[in-house]
Design a protein around this motif. Sequence first.
Motif, PDB file in Angstrom:
ATOM      1  N   GLY A  67      -6.749  -0.445  -1.945  1.00  0.00           N
ATOM      2  CA  GLY A  67      -5.546  -1.257  -1.866  1.00  0.00           C
ATOM      3  C   GLY A  67      -5.736  -2.569  -1.135  1.00  0.00           C
ATOM      4  N   CYS A  68      -4.625  -3.108  -0.627  1.00  0.00           N
ATOM      5  CA  CYS A  68      -4.657  -4.361   0.127  1.00  0.00           C
ATOM      6  C   CYS A  68      -5.214  -4.113   1.528  1.00  0.00           C
ATOM      7  N   PHE A 111      -6.053   0.823  -8.076  1.00  0.00           N
ATOM      8  CA  PHE A 111      -5.650   0.253  -6.792  1.00  0.00           C
ATOM      9  C   PHE A 111      -6.006   1.211  -5.656  1.00  0.00           C
ATOM     10  N   LEU A 155      -7.659  -8.009  -2.722  1.00  0.00           N
ATOM     11  CA  LEU A 155      -7.422  -7.101  -3.841  1.00  0.00           C
ATOM     12  C   LEU A 155      -8.049  -7.651  -5.120  1.00  0.00           C
ATOM     13  N   LYS A 212     -11.746  -6.926  -4.882  1.00  0.00           N
ATOM     14  CA  LYS A 212     -12.023  -5.497  -5.054  1.00  0.00           C
ATOM     15  C   LYS A 212     -11.890  -5.054  -6.514  1.00  0.00           C
ATOM     16  N   ASN A 243       0.831  -1.213   0.000  1.00  0.00           N
ATOM     17  CA  ASN A 243       0.000   0.000   0.000  1.00  0.00           C
ATOM     18  C   ASN A 243       0.862   1.257   0.000  1.00  0.00           C
ATOM     19  N   GLU A 277      -2.536 -11.286   1.195  1.00  0.00           N
ATOM     20  CA  GLU A 277      -2.883  -9.876   0.980  1.00  0.00           C
ATOM     21  C   GLU A 277      -3.436  -9.646  -0.424  1.00  0.00           C
ATOM     22  N   GLU A 278      -3.163 -10.572  -1.323  1.00  0.00           N
ATOM     23  CA  GLU A 278      -3.617 -10.423  -2.702  1.00  0.00           C
ATOM     24  C   GLU A 278      -5.091 -10.780  -2.879  1.00  0.00           C
TER      25      GLU A 278
END
Length: 240
Positions: A168-169, A163, A181, A184, A67, A177-178
């Motif tokens: 973001g994450c 992003f 994302l 989203k 981020n 963490e991906e």
Amino acid sequence: MSVTLLVPTLDEEKALPALIASLGALDPAPLEILLVDGGSNDATIAIAEAAGWRVLSAPRGRAKQINHGVEQAQGEFVCILHADTIPPADMIAVIENTLSDPSIALASFTPVIAGPQGVRWGTTIHNWAKTWYAPLITRPHLFLRGVRLLFGDHAMFFRRQQFLAVGGCTPGDAVMEEADLCVKLAALGRVKMVRRRVRTSDRRIAAWGPLKANWIYFKVGMLWAFGLRGRMARHYPDVR
């Protein structure tokens, strides 16, 4: 060029020399290579600075580091590249050509897991398959809307502004963490894994063994799917 390569690191002095050599051979070159360090106690930062990379520090945790890096990135497009992943020489052209399609919000390369003993085909195939089966099992309603789950060793890339627009994450995620994302950004466009390979180290498989490694990958994915985020990191120890 309009691409920032963002490398989140923690104690990666062993992996960086190979990555530096690889990125030095990219044609065309990226706009910048941005290393975001989470508090390394080894020579990671010194190695990156000696290579001419731009270096930032952030609180430990890949989501927080990513981020912060995207916020500071100068490129229109950003690719998250792990220190133990080696891309093809035409990486930048692949990123720009893929994101020239406005219908694609998030994309990645296809990872091949390999090491001194050769390609780990079992894990490589599992990595490919879980892009589809993970959302199908855990979020079938989103799968039907086009959600696919990409992961860190895929070398994911996206538009910086999109992003930031989706937040973001998830900052508290130490692993996976991906995943959020992907969910989203799928609301803004397609999620695609391109047919161009990156080579990622098999260091976790070498440390854990193939069966244990793939069980850990599956287990952590299920913990994410069922909202048990607090348990994910303890089941996914660092290997350097």
